[in-house]
Motif scaffolding. Structure first.
Motif, PDB file in Angstrom:
ATOM      1  N   ILE A 706       0.788  -1.136  -0.057  1.00 35.29           N
ATOM      2  CA  ILE A 706       0.001  -0.061  -0.013  1.00 35.29           C
ATOM      3  C   ILE A 706       0.683   1.218   0.073  1.00 35.29           C
ATOM      4  O   ILE A 706       1.699   1.261   0.687  1.00 35.29           O
ATOM      5  CB  ILE A 706      -0.982   0.061   1.207  1.00 35.29           C
ATOM      6  N   LEU A 708       1.022   5.195   0.450  1.00 32.63           N
ATOM      7  CA  LEU A 708       0.240   6.448   1.259  1.00 32.63           C
ATOM      8  C   LEU A 708       1.189   7.597   0.972  1.00 32.63           C
ATOM      9  O   LEU A 708       2.477   7.703   1.345  1.00 32.63           O
ATOM     10  CB  LEU A 708      -0.031   6.019   2.476  1.00 32.63           C
ATOM     11  N   ILE A 722       2.710   4.267  12.342  1.00 29.12           N
ATOM     12  CA  ILE A 722       2.644   2.767  11.801  1.00 29.12           C
ATOM     13  C   ILE A 722       3.123   2.078  13.166  1.00 29.12           C
ATOM     14  O   ILE A 722       2.395   0.775  13.289  1.00 29.12           O
ATOM     15  CB  ILE A 722       4.004   2.555  10.888  1.00 29.12           C
ATOM     16  N   ILE A 730       2.520  -5.959   9.296  1.00 28.61           N
ATOM     17  CA  ILE A 730       3.395  -5.179   8.402  1.00 28.61           C
ATOM     18  C   ILE A 730       4.780  -5.370   8.636  1.00 28.61           C
ATOM     19  O   ILE A 730       5.267  -5.543   9.735  1.00 28.61           O
ATOM     20  CB  ILE A 730       3.311  -3.716   9.397  1.00 28.61           C
ATOM     21  N   ILE A 751       3.967   0.563   2.307  1.00 27.74           N
ATOM     22  CA  ILE A 751       3.951  -0.388   3.455  1.00 27.74           C
ATOM     23  C   ILE A 751       3.576  -1.749   2.984  1.00 27.74           C
ATOM     24  O   ILE A 751       2.781  -1.922   2.285  1.00 27.74           O
ATOM     25  CB  ILE A 751       2.696  -0.023   4.494  1.00 27.74           C
ATOM     26  N   LEU A 766      -6.901  -3.027   4.807  1.00 31.91           N
ATOM     27  CA  LEU A 766      -7.458  -1.821   4.570  1.00 31.91           C
ATOM     28  C   LEU A 766      -7.926  -1.037   6.209  1.00 31.91           C
ATOM     29  O   LEU A 766      -7.747  -0.011   6.547  1.00 31.91           O
ATOM     30  CB  LEU A 766      -8.652  -1.667   3.744  1.00 31.91           C
ATOM     31  N   THR A 769      -4.807  -0.197   7.467  1.00 32.27           N
ATOM     32  CA  THR A 769      -4.197   1.163   6.846  1.00 32.27           C
ATOM     33  C   THR A 769      -5.072   2.263   7.349  1.00 32.27           C
ATOM     34  O   THR A 769      -4.785   3.558   7.667  1.00 32.27           O
ATOM     35  CB  THR A 769      -4.763   0.867   5.370  1.00 32.27           C
ATOM     36  N   ASP A 770      -6.341   2.170   7.396  1.00 32.92           N
ATOM     37  CA  ASP A 770      -7.332   3.188   7.802  1.00 32.92           C
ATOM     38  C   ASP A 770      -7.177   3.771   9.366  1.00 32.92           C
ATOM     39  O   ASP A 770      -7.198   4.846   9.683  1.00 32.92           O
ATOM     40  CB  ASP A 770      -8.887   2.594   7.821  1.00 32.92           C
TER      41      ASP A 770
END
Length: 785
Positions: A706, A708, A722, A730, A751, A766, A769-770
């Protein structure tokens, strides 16, 4: 120090010997001889004594003269000469047509419209002295005599490295070196011719008194009716060949004695010095020395005084007011020894080192004092037979070196040398060097001569050195020593240093530099760097380099400013020493740092900054198998950028800093370029735990990446978000882009998510990530893409 073989030959008969070979032996056995040997006089030929019989003014020149010169041939020679001292009847040095002076061959030549056959020469032109005030004046010589028959022009001069004579004060004069040559050549050393002063013992003594124990011995005598003030030519030649300038007879004689026996002397004009006192003063004052420089004298500097008036700095230099002049006809001659450390410290404080102080600081033999005076009088009386000695030899002692006697046997010598040197050879060698030897079979009792007993030969092992160096180190048999050799593991810090150097040179193409440990005030100020207070060197001879540096970066910035033309882009590094003040116990807090500086005219400072950051991270990952983190810190030094400065952190320990050059410093160097730097504590880096290479089994299931992009100017908040997610999924985070426009700045991170046991779902990725995005929103950081 330059040594004349003609001078040596005055004390040792060297006829029939290869002098170059002797010089080589001297270098191997006694003191290091510099590579080049000078063959003085070999570059001149056909220079003869000539008499000027006619002098006419040049019709078109005020300086030139037209001479008729008698050089011993059938006809007079026409010579055009510009020397101011030409006169009829004068005898001078004449270079005939065909003569050679250096690389020049003399030929008939037109000078200002007149043909000149040959050349009248000055002493400087023939390299006999540095006197170029006029042509050479010669007295009592037959016209046509070759100059080399008249004077000692042909000579072999060699230079001895002064550092190799530090423990040998007896070798700071030709007579001491002649003793070594006599031993090496196995020929007798001739005694010095000395003047008999016993006959003057009933005369009044000089009014002299030692008032300070820094003076070990002081000898003096008064002389009157001196009518000659020019030194003989051979004396001037020897002084010139050995690097000293001829001044006048009395000054030249003191220098000549110093070069001959190693004892500095000073001659005072008796009209100015009547009552000699050797003492120190409580208060500082200004004093002008013979070189016309005013120097500050403190209460630790020993002075020679005329009553209460100082006339010389003891062991260093005389005063201007008491110097010998051309009209001096009566003098007070001094010969003294002083405490070596006192002279050395005074010389450093005054930032003035002389031929005299260089000898005194080596611990001279006090027995030389009267010998030097007697030798001076012998030479002076041969030059000027009308002199009168008007005082007794006045002599006062304050310090005696203890007599040194050593006992050993032949087996002791055999044990140390590993070879069988006969008892007769041991005895002969030591006696040749001036040692007193008492022998009973293979037992020896040796009395060390005074000139070797001033901190030189003090123990039995020193005797071994005397025997073996004359025996010849090259005569020892070479064989392999039977001894176990064990491997020694290199210290961890040294291993890290070598790896760092290899990486920076081979992988990143940086240049290793080496520098001195000083803060160079002048260079710092040119770049707008403020020199900071730190440990200073006491009695520094140069105030520009009296302070030890606390960082290598300013040094590298100075080096960089001198190499701007090397390339449009380059980097340098150094592992060197710095000092950060003093510890509680008073010792210096000395550290070893790694400094890296990058310079570029083609890359902006931001990209250059990240390039250096990547270097540091690669270096840490490969050597320590760990990662770095960075934390903003406040600038504390004038060369640091007030905003762009970070601490370098590893394993929760600050190991250095990464920064950008201050705009002022950058402007002084090159305002169109970018300069970034890093400095690490090498010891702190080496103490990091080496985490080793850890094997991680690759996942059988695909990873999800991902990207960002956040509107932020630092990576640190993103990294914090993170970490706050605390997700085992991760596996990797990296910065893949940094963007800056006139209005905003953004950082893009990638990531990488993975699970070794199953395929990840889009929803769980997600969700993590959110969470990261929400965390940053709460911090006021917006998602850009």
């Amino acid at each position: 120090m330059f040594i004349s073989m003609n001078w040596i030959s005055e004390f040792v008969d060297l006829r029939g010997l290869d002098r170059n070979k002797l010089i080589s032996q001297f270098s191997l056995s006694t003191a290091e001889v510099e590579n080049e040997i000078f063959y003085k006089g070999s570059n001149i030929s056909d220079i003869v004594v000539a008499e000027i019989v006619e002098v006419n003014a040049h019709p078109e020149s005020e300086k030139l003269h037209l001479l008729k010169v008698n050089c011993g041939s059938d006809e007079l020679m026409d010579v055009v000469c510009g020397a101011p001292n030409v006169k009829v009847g004068m005898k001078t040095a004449y270079a005939k047509v065909g003569a050679r002076i250096g690389n020049i061959t003399i030929e008939p030549k037109k000078v200002a419209g007149y043909l000149s056959y040959g050349m009248c020469c000055s002493e400087a032109e023939l390299d006999l002295s540095d006197d170029n005030s006029g042509i050479m004046e010669i007295s009592d010589a037959t016209v046509g005599t070759d100059l080399k028959e008249l004077f000692e022009i042909d000579d072999i001069i060699f230079e001895v490295d002064n550092k190799s004579l530090t423990n040998r004060p007896d070798l700071w004069g030709h007579y001491g070196i002649a003793r070594e040559f006599a031993t090496l050549a196995d020929r007798p050393l001739k005694p010095l011719d000395l003047y008999d002063v016993v006959k003057y013992s009933e005369l009044p003594s000089v009014d002299m008194k030692i008032e300070d124990d820094m003076c070990q011995r002081y000898s003096c005598i008064k002389i009157e009716n001196i009518n000659t003030n020019v030194s003989p030519m051979n004396m001037r030649i020897r002084l010139h060949y050995c690097g000293l300038r001829a001044i006048n007879l009395l000054a030249d004689l003191t220098n000549y004695i110093m070069l001959e026996v190693g004892q500095p002397m000073h001659a005072f004009d008796s009209r100015k010095v009547e009552k000699i006192r050797i003492k120190r003063f409580e208060d500082s004052f200004e004093f002008t020395t013979l070189d016309k420089v005013e120097r500050t004298i403190d209460n630790q500097t020993l002075m020679i005084c005329n009553g209460d008036e100082p006339v010389a700095i003891a062991g260093i230099m005389g005063g201007l007011d008491s110097e010998i002049l051309d009209d001096t006809k009566e003098l007070t001659l001094e010969s003294a020894t002083f405490e070596a450390s006192a002279i050395r410290k005074a010389s450093v404080r005054l930032a003035h080192r002389t031929d005299a102080s260089a000898r005194y600081e080596k611990s001279l033999d006090p027995e030389l004092c009267p010998i030097a005076i007697k030798r001076f009088l012998h030479l002076l009386s041969n030059i000027d037979s009308d002199i009168n000695v008007v005082s007794s030899l006045t002599d006062e002692w304050r310090f005696h070196y203890p007599k040194v006697e050593l006992e050993f046997d032949k087996s002791y010598v055999d044990k140390y040398t590993g070879i069988d040197i006969s008892g007769d050879e041991i005895e002969h060698t030591l006696m040749s060097l001036g040692f007193g030897v008492e022998r009973e079979n293979n037992d020896f009792k040796v009395a060390v001569p005074s000139w070797r007993a001033t901190k030189d030969v003090t123990i039995k092992a020193d005797i071994i050195e005397e025997i073996t160096r004359i025996y010849g180190y090259d005569n020892f048999d070479v064989f392999t020593v039977e001894s176990p050799l064990y491997p020694i593991r290199m210290a961890e810090e040294k291993i890290d240093e070598e790896q760092i150097k290899d990486m920076l040179v081979k992988r990143f193409g940086l240049h290793e530099v080496h520098s001195y440990i000083w803060m160079y005030y002048d260079e710092y100020k040119k770049l707008g760097i403020v020199p900071e207070e730190n440990v200073k060197l006491l009695n520094a001879t140069n105030p520009n380099i009296e302070t030890i540096r606390n960082s290598i970066i300013p040094t590298q910035l100075c080096q960089l400013s001198k190499n701007l033309e090397f390339a449009p882009e380059f980097g340098m590094f150094e592992i060197g020493r710095v000092v950060n003040g003093c510890r509680e116990d008073g010792t210096c807090d000395e550290r070893k740092n790694l400094a890296i500086t990058l310079y570029s005219k083609e890359t902006d400072y931001e990209k250059l900054y990240y390039k250096l950051k990547d270097m540091l991270e690669n270096m840490t990952r490969i050597i320590k198998h760990d990662s770095l983190s960075f934390k903003v810190k406040e600038a504390t030094h004038s060369y640091q950028h007030p905003k762009n400065l970070n601490e370098i952190i590893c394993q929760d320990k600050v190991i250095g800093e990464l920064g950008v050059a201050h705009p002022t410093v950058l402007g002084k160097i090159d305002k169109r370029a970018a300069i970034v730097y890093a400095e690490l504590d090498v010891k702190a880096f080496s103490e990091l735990v080496n985490k080793g290479i850890q094997y991680i089994e690759p996942s059988k299931f695909p990873t999800i990446e991902i990207d960002l992009s956040f509107v932020v100017d630092k990576f640190e908040p993103i990294n914090g978000a993170i970490k706050a997610a605390k997700s085992e999924l991760i596996k990797k985070v990296e910065v893949i882009d940094v963007y800056q426009s006139a209005t905003e700045k953004s950082i893009t991170v990638r990531i990488v998510f993975s699970n070794n046991e199953r395929t990840l779902t889009r929803e769980e990725v997600l969700s993590i990530t959110d969470g990261i995005i929400d965390y940053l929103k709460n911090k006021g950081i917006l998602l850009k893409a």
